[in-house]
Enzyme design. Structure first.
Site, PDB file in Angstrom:
ATOM      1  N   VAL A 122      30.778 -51.728  -7.112  1.00  0.00           N
ATOM      2  CA  VAL A 122      29.450 -51.463  -6.558  1.00  0.00           C
ATOM      3  C   VAL A 122      28.484 -52.344  -7.345  1.00  0.00           C
ATOM      4  CG1 VAL A 122      29.221 -49.478  -8.156  1.00  0.00           C
ATOM      5  CG2 VAL A 122      27.770 -49.566  -6.119  1.00  0.00           C
ATOM      6  N   VAL A 270      35.643 -62.160  -3.991  1.00  0.00           N
ATOM      7  CA  VAL A 270      36.066 -63.513  -4.337  1.00  0.00           C
ATOM      8  C   VAL A 270      37.585 -63.472  -4.453  1.00  0.00           C
ATOM      9  CG1 VAL A 270      36.010 -65.285  -6.147  1.00  0.00           C
ATOM     10  CG2 VAL A 270      33.888 -64.146  -5.413  1.00  0.00           C
ATOM     11  N   TRP A 545      38.567 -45.496 -20.127  1.00  0.00           N
ATOM     12  CA  TRP A 545      38.020 -46.559 -19.246  1.00  0.00           C
ATOM     13  C   TRP A 545      37.414 -47.740 -19.987  1.00  0.00           C
ATOM     14  CZ3 TRP A 545      35.340 -41.624 -18.800  1.00  0.00           C
ATOM     15  CH2 TRP A 545      35.963 -40.710 -17.951  1.00  0.00           C
ATOM     16  N   HIS A 546      38.067 -48.189 -21.081  1.00  0.00           N
ATOM     17  CA  HIS A 546      37.474 -49.261 -21.876  1.00  0.00           C
ATOM     18  C   HIS A 546      38.330 -50.523 -21.967  1.00  0.00           C
ATOM     19  CE1 HIS A 546      34.915 -46.061 -24.263  1.00  0.00           C
ATOM     20  NE2 HIS A 546      34.521 -46.203 -23.003  1.00  0.00           N
ATOM     21  N   HIS A 590      31.951 -47.266 -27.381  1.00  0.00           N
ATOM     22  CA  HIS A 590      31.904 -47.389 -25.919  1.00  0.00           C
ATOM     23  C   HIS A 590      31.387 -48.796 -25.643  1.00  0.00           C
ATOM     24  CE1 HIS A 590      32.576 -43.054 -25.069  1.00  0.00           C
ATOM     25  NE2 HIS A 590      32.262 -43.017 -26.351  1.00  0.00           N
ATOM     26  N   PRO A 591      32.117 -49.584 -24.839  1.00  0.00           N
ATOM     27  CA  PRO A 591      31.894 -51.037 -24.884  1.00  0.00           C
ATOM     28  C   PRO A 591      30.747 -51.599 -24.065  1.00  0.00           C
ATOM     29  CG  PRO A 591      33.777 -50.527 -23.507  1.00  0.00           C
ATOM     30  CD  PRO A 591      33.312 -49.227 -24.072  1.00  0.00           C
ATOM     31  N   GLN A 592      30.063 -50.779 -23.233  1.00  0.00           N
ATOM     32  CA  GLN A 592      29.092 -51.430 -22.342  1.00  0.00           C
ATOM     33  C   GLN A 592      28.008 -52.177 -23.124  1.00  0.00           C
ATOM     34  OE1 GLN A 592      26.622 -49.057 -19.789  1.00  0.00           O
ATOM     35  NE2 GLN A 592      26.387 -47.369 -21.233  1.00  0.00           N
TER      36      GLN A 592
HETATM   37  C1  LIG Z   1      34.397 -44.055 -15.373  1.00  0.00           C
HETATM   38  C2  LIG Z   1      33.921 -44.958 -16.472  1.00  0.00           C
HETATM   39  C3  LIG Z   1      33.186 -44.422 -17.537  1.00  0.00           C
HETATM   40  C4  LIG Z   1      32.746 -45.244 -18.568  1.00  0.00           C
HETATM   41  N1  LIG Z   1      31.937 -44.715 -19.522  1.00  0.00           N
HETATM   42  C5  LIG Z   1      31.354 -45.548 -20.415  1.00  0.00           C
HETATM   43  C6  LIG Z   1      30.376 -45.065 -21.316  1.00  0.00           C
HETATM   44  O1  LIG Z   1      29.988 -43.889 -21.296  1.00  0.00           O
HETATM   45  N2  LIG Z   1      29.836 -45.954 -22.200  1.00  0.00           N
HETATM   46  C7  LIG Z   1      30.234 -47.264 -22.256  1.00  0.00           C
HETATM   47  O2  LIG Z   1      29.749 -48.003 -23.104  1.00  0.00           O
HETATM   48  N3  LIG Z   1      31.164 -47.735 -21.413  1.00  0.00           N
HETATM   49  C8  LIG Z   1      31.696 -46.921 -20.470  1.00  0.00           C
HETATM   50  N4  LIG Z   1      32.580 -47.426 -19.574  1.00  0.00           N
HETATM   51  C9  LIG Z   1      32.962 -48.854 -19.680  1.00  0.00           C
HETATM   52  C10 LIG Z   1      31.862 -49.817 -19.241  1.00  0.00           C
HETATM   53  O3  LIG Z   1      31.257 -49.375 -18.046  1.00  0.00           O
HETATM   54  C11 LIG Z   1      32.481 -51.204 -19.076  1.00  0.00           C
HETATM   55  O4  LIG Z   1      32.987 -51.609 -20.331  1.00  0.00           O
HETATM   56  C12 LIG Z   1      31.486 -52.263 -18.597  1.00  0.00           C
HETATM   57  O5  LIG Z   1      30.889 -51.888 -17.385  1.00  0.00           O
HETATM   58  C13 LIG Z   1      32.211 -53.590 -18.431  1.00  0.00           C
HETATM   59  O6  LIG Z   1      31.354 -54.546 -17.861  1.00  0.00           O
HETATM   60  P1  LIG Z   1      31.963 -55.798 -17.105  1.00  0.00           P
HETATM   61  O7  LIG Z   1      30.795 -56.608 -16.638  1.00  0.00           O
HETATM   62  O8  LIG Z   1      32.982 -56.422 -17.962  1.00  0.00           O
HETATM   63  O9  LIG Z   1      32.793 -55.216 -15.858  1.00  0.00           O
HETATM   64  P2  LIG Z   1      32.414 -54.157 -14.723  1.00  0.00           P
HETATM   65  O10 LIG Z   1      31.251 -53.340 -15.124  1.00  0.00           O
HETATM   66  O11 LIG Z   1      33.659 -53.446 -14.371  1.00  0.00           O
HETATM   67  O12 LIG Z   1      31.941 -55.073 -13.489  1.00  0.00           O
HETATM   68  C14 LIG Z   1      32.807 -55.930 -12.800  1.00  0.00           C
HETATM   69  C15 LIG Z   1      32.239 -56.118 -11.402  1.00  0.00           C
HETATM   70  O13 LIG Z   1      32.949 -57.173 -10.756  1.00  0.00           O
HETATM   71  C16 LIG Z   1      33.235 -56.801  -9.427  1.00  0.00           C
HETATM   72  N5  LIG Z   1      34.417 -57.534  -8.988  1.00  0.00           N
HETATM   73  C17 LIG Z   1      35.675 -57.410  -9.462  1.00  0.00           C
HETATM   74  N6  LIG Z   1      36.505 -58.242  -8.810  1.00  0.00           N
HETATM   75  C18 LIG Z   1      35.758 -58.922  -7.905  1.00  0.00           C
HETATM   76  C19 LIG Z   1      36.057 -59.916  -6.938  1.00  0.00           C
HETATM   77  N7  LIG Z   1      37.300 -60.377  -6.782  1.00  0.00           N
HETATM   78  N8  LIG Z   1      35.046 -60.374  -6.163  1.00  0.00           N
HETATM   79  C20 LIG Z   1      33.763 -59.900  -6.334  1.00  0.00           C
HETATM   80  N9  LIG Z   1      33.439 -58.953  -7.234  1.00  0.00           N
HETATM   81  C21 LIG Z   1      34.432 -58.476  -8.016  1.00  0.00           C
HETATM   82  C22 LIG Z   1      33.495 -55.309  -9.533  1.00  0.00           C
HETATM   83  O14 LIG Z   1      33.397 -54.669  -8.275  1.00  0.00           O
HETATM   84  C23 LIG Z   1      32.413 -54.877 -10.523  1.00  0.00           C
HETATM   85  O15 LIG Z   1      31.205 -54.592  -9.871  1.00  0.00           O
HETATM   86  C24 LIG Z   1      33.065 -46.625 -18.542  1.00  0.00           C
HETATM   87  C25 LIG Z   1      33.786 -47.166 -17.485  1.00  0.00           C
HETATM   88  C26 LIG Z   1      34.208 -46.355 -16.447  1.00  0.00           C
HETATM   89  C27 LIG Z   1      34.985 -46.947 -15.311  1.00  0.00           C
END
Ligand SMILES: Cc1cc2nc3c(=O)[nH]c(=O)nc-3n(C[C@H](O)[C@H](O)[C@H](O)COP(=O)(O)OP(=O)(O)OC[C@H]3O[C@@H](n4cnc5c(N)ncnc54)[C@H](O)[C@@H]3O)c2cc1C
Ligand SMILES: *[C@@H]1O[C@H](CO)[C@@H](O)[C@H](O)[C@H]1NC(C)=O
Ligand SMILES: *[C@@H]1O[C@H](CO)[C@@H](O)[C@H](O)[C@H]1NC(C)=O
Ligand SMILES: *[C@@H]1O[C@H](CO)[C@@H](O)[C@H](O)[C@H]1NC(C)=O
Ligand SMILES: *[C@@H]1O[C@H](CO)[C@@H](O)[C@H](O)[C@H]1NC(C)=O
Ligand SMILES: *[C@@H]1O[C@H](CO)[C@@H](O)[C@H](O)[C@H]1NC(C)=O
Ligand SMILES: *[C@@H]1O[C@H](CO)[C@@H](O)[C@H](O)[C@H]1NC(C)=O
Ligand SMILES: *[C@@H]1O[C@H](CO)[C@@H](O)[C@H](O)[C@H]1NC(C)=O
Ligand SMILES: *[C@@H]1O[C@H](CO)[C@@H](O)[C@H](O)[C@H]1NC(C)=O
Ligand SMILES: *[C@@H]1O[C@H](CO)[C@@H](O)[C@H](O)[C@H]1NC(C)=O
Length: 613
Positions: A122, A270, A545-546, A590-592
């Site tokens: 999303v 993609v 979820w990390h 928590h990695p965000q």
């Molecule tokens: C249920 C849950 C709870 C969590 N709780 C916490 C918390 O409390 N605190 C914290 O720090 N971290 C938390 N995390 C982890 C944190 O959200 C992630 O570490 C962080 O969002 C990673 O960022 P990112 O940009 O690497 O990837 P993501 O946030 O996963 O974003 C990747 C995006 O790329 C899109 N994408 C993937 N493949 C494609 C494609 N082929 N084409 C187009 N788009 C694509 C995906 O749809 C997504 O929107 C949680 C994660 C989850 C799932």
């Protein structure tokens, strides 16, 4: 982590997004590549709108000379109530329209079980469905990133200013005095992401706090765990403000969507990055095109960037896309008929994740069990929801735990050798404790009767690493996800200590008369027996979820890494990775926040045109 328990009938329509706000006008949001402005050239194409991609797309489009296209597989997040109301987050996964619906391979360390593996799909990525806990990680974690990359710009001191740039500390909605909960002077006050401590108290808060007074040697109070020294127990800081979730979309994309040079394409996957040529000087392949599709059966369409493609698809999908594009090791690619373009054996390797165990206790007074009140009493839930809708106040404005603890196994209990200790150093915790007012489990439904609280024990310094590999040559199929949980004796020992520490926390006199016992199969576990605690961990362990590390950063000469200190994909031109995949070690946090910080620095490096190697 609370689901499926909060996914009761009353909340399902909300969780599935059927209840929405009126949509604001979204000038530059496109639902199909066919709608993109004809003939427009993009300098940068960013793949994935999580914290990694949203920050980069937002910062690059600050310069009106840069045309930026952000492509997201999932839908728009705007107006989805379950995304905005913090505590409803627990209903956003698993297996919803905002989830990739992944599952791991069977895990030998978990009695052969597989693990449900949610990932956000999303606008905002996983930051739109996550549990919002905001932790900067330890100074030793960042200093290790600096050491392994050979770039001091990734050190704690160099990264701290980026954290301040990201944050805006706001007051909690109940306006209680937070001066003893957070040290405002170390935080940002003007950034796009709102953070604050809990908006309303939970029934267990005062007892957690009293325990910190009573057992201060074991559980010291930490007034602000985001100082670089997270050890101790303190109030949770979360990515919400004014009672509303702050996601990568609501903070970095939506406020800037009307920029004429930022186009956002949703509902579009993609399927691979495309080699568009060879660099005349170095001979390296240039990867500055992407292929997109709306569904597995629809036709594909190519879009080229004049400067760069930035992969921010997250720690599962970024390595999948690299492999689908011929960037990886030869033989597994050949087996799927994909021709290798760049030999990069570390793609998809070094997958690290945190494993959690939920330990449920029974409590005396039903009034202290908020979560059971919510799931069992629709009148009560509706009252809280009405309070949130009308004033943004109340407990639905909180995350699942108002306190977080970060602890190291005491030295006299460390049975491992120094070389086996996977933590980054003395400021980095081995494990984490979270305290929730109710029955929390992702494996078991809550009992129909009884009252509970849960202590969640998390292994945050794992030495086990697994992999993401291809199961097929389609971006629409799940890759094989193997986190290799509890593959080392170090990991088993730390998780054992974490489970015992959680139970020990509740032996403080603050809990006398409050805790009445343990719940379910946890009742039978002899906590003094290593074998029984380990068996409990294997039977209950699951992801928090990390995932990280599947396109790890390394120094200019390191052959075991995928990207260089500028986060450019080694052996290519025009291609970078900016997301959780690049973290060379999993942060003990928590990695965000770490991903946001990496993305802020990456955007600065791209704008500055830096070339480190
Ligand atoms: C249920 C849950 C709870 C969590 N709780 C916490 C918390 O409390 N605190 C914290 O720090 N971290 C938390 N995390 C982890 C944190 O959200 C992630 O570490 C962080 O969002 C990673 O960022 P990112 O940009 O690497 O990837 P993501 O946030 O996963 O974003 C990747 C995006 O790329 C899109 N994408 C993937 N493949 C494609 C494609 N082929 N084409 C187009 N788009 C694509 C995906 O749809 C997504 O929107 C949680 C994660 C989850 C799932
Ligand atoms: C904006 O980008 C253009 C093109 O890359 C560059 O020439 C210019 O210096 C940038 N402007 C600023 C203020 O950084
Ligand atoms: C995940 O499962 C939900 C519920 O079945 C479904 O609506 C959604 O489309 C699925 N997501 C993907 C990416 O298949
Ligand atoms: C708050 O942070 C500042 C800056 O690091 C520090 O000097 C101060 O001691 C901290 N205050 C408390 C009460 O921890
Ligand atoms: C937490 O405990 C300390 C004493 O250890 C006390 O001063 C403080 O008021 C308590 N805070 C809350 C919110 O209970
Ligand atoms: C953050 O809070 C400010 C005001 O306190 C508000 O204007 C802004 O919209 C909020 N941002 C997000 C992303 O919610
Ligand atoms: C993308 O670039 C490649 C190589 O230059 C070219 O063959 C292709 O036609 C371009 N595609 C589009 C859609 O412009
Ligand atoms: C649970 O519900 C009861 C009855 O509605 C109420 O008195 C109590 O305060 C609630 N408990 C919590 C923790 O909200
Ligand atoms: C359900 O919640 C309502 C509103 O808080 C309360 O009046 C009622 O007593 C609760 N019912 C039960 C069975 O706790
Ligand atoms: C660790 O992983 C290896 C390689 O996958 C596997 O053979 C072994 O059984 C695993 N050991 C444990 C204890 O999980």
């Amino acid at each position: 982590m609370l689901s499926p328990k909060l996914r009761v009938a009353a909340l399902v329509p909300i969780a599935l997004g059927l209840v929405t706000y009126p949509e604001s006008s979204r000038a530059a949001l496109f639902a199909s590549h066919a709608d993109l402005p004809r003939g427009k050239k993009y300098d940068y194409i960013v793949v994935g709108a999580g914290p990694g991609g949203s920050v980069v797309a937002s910062r690059l489009s600050e310069n009106s000379s840069n045309n930026v296209l952000l492509i997201e597989a999932g839908p728009d997040d705007d107006g989805v109530l379950a995304i905005e109301v913090p505590l409803l987050a627990t209903g956003l996964q698993p297996n919803t329209v905002y989830d990739w619906n992944y599952t791991t391979t069977p895990q030998p360390g978990l009695d052969g079980r597989d693990v449900v593996y949610p990932r956000g799909r999303v606008l905002g990525g996983s930051s739109s469905i996550n549990l919002m806990i905001w932790t900067w990680s330890s100074q030793d974690d960042f200093n290790r990133y600096a050491t392994v990359s050979g770039d001091n710009g990734w050190s704690w001191n160099a990264i701290e200013p980026y954290y301040k740039k990201i944050e805006q500390v706001v007051a909690p909605t109940d306006h209680h005095d937070t001066s003893n909960e957070i040290n405002i002077s170390i935080h940002g006050t003007n950034g796009p992401v709102n953070i604050t401590t809990p908006n309303a108290p939970y029934p267990i808060d005062s007892r957690v706090n009293a325990t910190l007074g009573e057992l201060s040697d074991q559980y010291p109070y930490n007034r602000d765990m985001n100082s670089g020294n997270p050890l101790g127990v303190g109030w949770t800081q979360s990515t919400y403000g004014n009672g509303i979730r702050s996601s990568a979309s609501s903070s970095y994309i939506r406020p800037f969507i009307s920029r004429p040079n930022l186009d956002v394409l949703v509902n579009t996957v993609v399927t691979r990055v495309i080699k568009t040529g060879r660099d005349v000087l170095t001979g390296l392949p240039i990867f500055s095109g992407v292929e997109v599709a709306q569904s597995k059966t629809s036709s594909v369409f190519a879009i080229n960037a004049t400067k760069e493609v930035i992969l921010s698809a997250g720690a599962i999908n970024t390595p999948q896309l690299l492999l689908l594009s011929g960037i990886g090791s030869s033989s597994p690619l050949a087996a799927l008929g994909i021709s290798k373009v760049v030999d990069s054996p570390a793609v998809g390797q070094h997958l690290a994740d945190h494993i959690l165990v939920t330990n449920q206790f029974t409590i005396a007074d039903p009034e202290d069990d908020l979560l059971e009140n919510l799931t069992r009493n629709a009148t009560f839930t509706n009252e809280l929801l009405t309070e949130w809708v009308t004033s943004k106040q109340g407990q639905l404005g909180n995350g699942p735990s108002n306190h977080v603890g970060w602890l190291r196994v005491p030295e006299d209990e460390q049975t491992w050798t120094a070389a086996e200790d996977a933590s980054a150093g003395p400021t980095s915790p081995h494990f984490e404790l979270l305290f929730s007012p109710g029955f929390v489990s992702t494996l078991e439904a809550a009992p129909a009767t009884g009252s509970f609280m849960t202590v969640i024990s998390v292994l945050v310094s794992p030495s086990s690493t697994g992999s993401v590999t291809l199961a097929s040559s389609s971006a629409f199929d799940s890759p094989l996800i193997d986190p290799a949980y509890l593959n080392t004796s170090f990991d088993t020992q730390v998780l054992r200590a974490a489970i015992r520490s959680g139970a020990n926390f509740l032996t403080a006199s603050a809990w006398d008369g409050f805790i009445t016992g343990r719940s379910g199969s946890f009742v039978d576990v002899d906590l003094t027996s290593d074998e029984e605690v380990d068996a409990w961990a294997r039977s209950q362990g699951t992801t928090i979820w990390h995932p990280t590390g599947t396109a790890r950063m390394g120094s200019c000469t390191d052959k075991t890494s995928v990207v260089d200190p500028d986060l450019r994909v080694k052996g290519t031109k025009g291609l970078r990775v900016v997301d959780a995949s690049v973290l060379p070690y999993i942060p003990a946090a928590h990695p965000q926040a770490v991903v946001y910080a990496f993305a802020e620095r990456a955007a600065s490096l791209i704008k500055a045109g830096r070339r480190y190697c």
